[in-house]
Motif scaffolding. Structure first.
Motif, PDB file in Angstrom:
ATOM      1  N   GLU A 300       0.880  -0.963   0.142  1.00  0.00           N
ATOM      2  CA  GLU A 300       0.379   0.025   0.081  1.00  0.00           C
ATOM      3  C   GLU A 300       0.866   1.621  -0.322  1.00  0.00           C
ATOM      4  O   GLU A 300       1.861   1.610   0.160  1.00  0.00           O
ATOM      5  CB  GLU A 300      -0.995  -0.343   1.463  1.00  0.00           C
ATOM      6  CG  GLU A 300      -1.949  -1.404   1.780  1.00  0.00           C
ATOM      7  CD  GLU A 300      -2.984  -1.151   2.173  1.00  0.00           C
ATOM      8  OE1 GLU A 300      -1.907  -0.279   3.316  1.00  0.00           O
ATOM      9  OE2 GLU A 300      -3.678  -2.183   2.933  1.00  0.00           O
ATOM     10  N   THR A 301       0.631   2.153  -0.562  1.00  0.00           N
ATOM     11  CA  THR A 301       1.083   3.861  -0.678  1.00  0.00           C
ATOM     12  C   THR A 301       0.949   4.793   0.545  1.00  0.00           C
ATOM     13  O   THR A 301      -0.447   4.332   1.492  1.00  0.00           O
ATOM     14  CB  THR A 301       0.963   4.277  -1.751  1.00  0.00           C
ATOM     15  OG1 THR A 301      -0.260   4.727  -1.709  1.00  0.00           O
ATOM     16  CG2 THR A 301       1.112   3.600  -2.513  1.00  0.00           C
ATOM     17  N   GLY A 302       0.728   5.439   1.131  1.00  0.00           N
ATOM     18  CA  GLY A 302       0.909   6.652   1.921  1.00  0.00           C
ATOM     19  C   GLY A 302       1.897   6.549   2.845  1.00  0.00           C
ATOM     20  O   GLY A 302       2.509   4.953   3.214  1.00  0.00           O
ATOM     21  N   GLY A 303       1.714   7.205   3.698  1.00  0.00           N
ATOM     22  CA  GLY A 303       2.924   7.265   4.901  1.00  0.00           C
ATOM     23  C   GLY A 303       4.034   8.130   5.478  1.00  0.00           C
ATOM     24  O   GLY A 303       4.356   8.177   4.135  1.00  0.00           O
ATOM     25  N   ALA A 304       4.562   8.380   6.224  1.00  0.00           N
ATOM     26  CA  ALA A 304       6.155   9.262   5.990  1.00  0.00           C
ATOM     27  C   ALA A 304       7.384   8.081   6.036  1.00  0.00           C
ATOM     28  O   ALA A 304       6.788   7.221   6.609  1.00  0.00           O
ATOM     29  CB  ALA A 304       6.219  10.327   7.667  1.00  0.00           C
ATOM     30  N   ARG A 305       8.347   8.825   5.441  1.00  0.00           N
ATOM     31  CA  ARG A 305       8.961   8.153   4.895  1.00  0.00           C
ATOM     32  C   ARG A 305      10.232   7.707   5.990  1.00  0.00           C
ATOM     33  O   ARG A 305      10.020   8.906   6.486  1.00  0.00           O
ATOM     34  CB  ARG A 305      10.080   7.984   3.280  1.00  0.00           C
ATOM     35  CG  ARG A 305       9.268   7.388   2.339  1.00  0.00           C
ATOM     36  CD  ARG A 305      10.064   6.728   1.171  1.00  0.00           C
ATOM     37  NE  ARG A 305       9.593   8.348   0.568  1.00  0.00           N
ATOM     38  CZ  ARG A 305       8.918   8.538  -0.346  1.00  0.00           C
ATOM     39  NH1 ARG A 305       8.246   8.258  -0.395  1.00  0.00           N
ATOM     40  NH2 ARG A 305       8.916   9.783  -0.227  1.00  0.00           N
ATOM     41  N   ALA A 306      10.210   6.536   6.236  1.00  0.00           N
ATOM     42  CA  ALA A 306      12.483   7.184   7.272  1.00  0.00           C
ATOM     43  C   ALA A 306      13.305   7.151   6.961  1.00  0.00           C
ATOM     44  O   ALA A 306      13.420   5.900   6.025  1.00  0.00           O
ATOM     45  CB  ALA A 306      11.303   5.891   8.958  1.00  0.00           C
TER      46      ALA A 306
END
Length: 385
Positions: A300-306
Motif C-alpha cells: 500500500e502507499t501512504g505514510g511518512a518515510r523513515a
C-alpha cells in the motif's frame, strides 16, 4: 502487607516516581531517571523487573494517551492502546535481560541500554536515562557519554550507593552553575501558537502571515520556523516565499512535507532570495501516526518515510547543522549520529499542537537542551503549540 509484597510494591512506586519526575519537562530533573537502573537491579524476580520497567516507562510517557486522543479527535482508548504497545519493547528488553546474578548484571544492563538506543528497539526508546548526561557532565561530549554509561552499569552493582553519591555531586555542581545553551549568532527560532491549523491551512493568507512574522524578526538572520510551517512543499509555495524574500538578506529554515505517489517526507527547507533547497529529510517520524511500515508490507502507499541513518547534518550558509524534528528529540540515535560529524549547532523544531495539556513539548525541549549542553553546542528551538 507481607514483606515479599511490600518490597515489589515499593520498587514499582519508586519507578513511577522516577519516570514522572525525571520526565516532567524540566531539564535539571532529568538525572532523576537514573534511579531506574537501581530499582531494576533490586527486583527479586523477572516479573517484578518487568513491572518496574513498565511503571517507569508508562509514567515517563504518560502524556501519550491524551495526545493521541487530541490528534485523532477520539476518546482515550486508542491512545491507551498505543501507550501500552509502545512500552512493549522497553519492558520486554529489560525483563529479558534482567538477572539475579550480580556478576553479569552490569553487562546485561549495558546491552539493554544499547538496544534501547538504536533501531529496531530504539524506535520507541523514549525516556532513556542516558539523556541525563547533559545535566551531569555539561561540555564533556563523548567523555560525558562514556562516564554516564559506566555509571549506569555501576548503579546495578552492590557499589550503587557510591556511584549514586558521585552522580549527586555532579548534579548539584551542575545545577549550581547551570546556564542554558547559547543561541548561535545570526540565528533566531520562532515559536508559534497556531494550533492544528499550522501545516493544514495552506491558504496564501497563512503564508503571508508567516512571511510577515519572519520579516518582523529582523534582517540579516537565519529565522527558524516550526515543523510543518510551510505545509505541502510545492513550486507555488516556493515561488511565493522566494519572491517575498527578494532584496532581503534573511534566510528561513522551515518545516514542510514533500508528497509523491508512494508517501511523503517530513523535511526542513532552507529559503532565501537566491533560491531554496530541501535541507533535511526526517530520519525518524512518529511511529504509527506518521511512519507506517506495514503499508509497504501490504504493498500500500501512504505514510511518512523513515531515513533512519541518512543526512545526519546539513549545510546552511557556512554552518554545519544537526537537525532534529519533533520525535527525533525523544530517541537517542539521531542526535548521537549527528554529533559524530561535529556540527556547529543543533536546530530542533516541532509541531506540538496535539500535546496540549501534556508535558510532551517541554520534554522535547529539555531533551534537546540536555544534548546541546553535553556536546557544548548552540541550539535553536522552534515549536508550534
Amino acid at each position: 502487607m507481607r514483606r515479599d509484597h511490600f518490597q515489589p510494591a515499593l520498587l514499582i512506586a519508586a519507578a513511577i516516581f522516577a519516570g514522572t519526575v525525571g520526565w516532567s519537562g524540566h531539564v535539571l530533573l532529568l538525572p532523576v531517571a537514573l534511579t531506574f537502573p537501581i530499582l531494576w537491579a533490586r527486583a527479586q524476580t523477572r516479573s517484578v523487573a518487568a513491572l518496574v520497567s513498565a511503571g517507569y516507562f508508562l509514567a515517563a510517557s504518560r502524556g501519550l494517551p491524551q495526545g493521541v486522543a487530541t490528534f485523532y479527535s477520539s476518546d482515550l482508548w486508542p491512545g491507551l492502546l498505543l501507550w501500552l504497545c509502545a512500552s512493549a519493547s522497553f519492558v520486554g528488553v529489560h525483563a529479558l535481560l534482567w538477572t539475579k546474578g550480580s556478576g553479569t548484571r552490569p553487562l546485561r544492563y549495558f546491552v539493554a541500554a544499547a538496544l534501547m538506543a538504536v533501531p529496531p528497539f530504539g524506535v520507541t526508546g523514549w525516556a532513556h536515562p542516558v539523556t541525563g548526561a547533559g545535566v551531569l557532565f555539561p561540555g564533556w561530549g563523548w567523555w560525558g557519554l562514556a562516564a554516564i554509561t559506566a555509571g549506569l552499569m555501576g548503579l546495578v552493582t552492590r557499589m550503587w550507593p557510591a556511584v549514586a553519591i558521585a552522580f549527586a555531586g555532579f548534579w548539584l555542581w551542575s545545577a549550581a552553575f547551570w546556564t542554558d545553551p547559547k543561541l548561535p549568532e545570526g540565528w533566531r527560532g520562532v515559536d508559534l501558537q497556531m494550533g492544528s491549523s499550522l501545516g493544514r491551512d495552506t491558504s496564501m493568507q497563512r503564508h503571508r502571515d508567516l512571511i510577515a512574522t519572519v520579516k518582523d524578526r529582523g534582517t540579516g538572520q537565519t529565522i527558524v520556523l516550526p515543523e510543518s510551517a510551510l505545509g505541502f512543499w510545492t513550486p507555488t509555495v516556493e515561488r511565493l516565499w522566494i519572491g517575498a524574500l527578494w532584496r532581503t538578506d534573511a534566510s528561513v529554515v522551515a518545516g514542510a512535507a514533500v508528497v509523491d505517489a508512494d508517501g511523503y517526507d517530513n523535511v526542513l527547507v532552507v529559503l532565501s532570495a537566491a533560491g531554496s533547497e530541501i535541507l533535511y529529510r526526517e530520519r525518524m517520524p512518529v511511529p504509527g501516526s506518521m511512519w507506517q511500515p506495514w503499508r509497504s508490507w501490504r504493498r500500500e502507499t501512504g505514510g511518512a518515510r523513515a531515513h533512519f541513518f541518512a543526512n545526519p547534518t546539513a549545510a546552511v550558509s557556512n554552518h554545519k547543522v544537526a537537525p532534529l524534528i519533533c520525535y527525533e528529540q525523544l530517541v537517542i540515535w539521531p542526535v548521537l549520529q549527528s554529533m559524530l560529524s561535529d556540527p556547529d549547532l543543533i536546530v530542533a523544531v516541532g509541531n506540538g499542537w496535539w500535546t496540549s495539556g501534556t508535558s510532551i513539548v517541554a520534554i522535547q525541549r529539555a531533551s534537546a537542551t540536555a544534548w546541546a549542553k553535553l556536546f557544548a553546542k548552540p541550539i535553536v528551538l522552534s515549536f508550534n503549540t
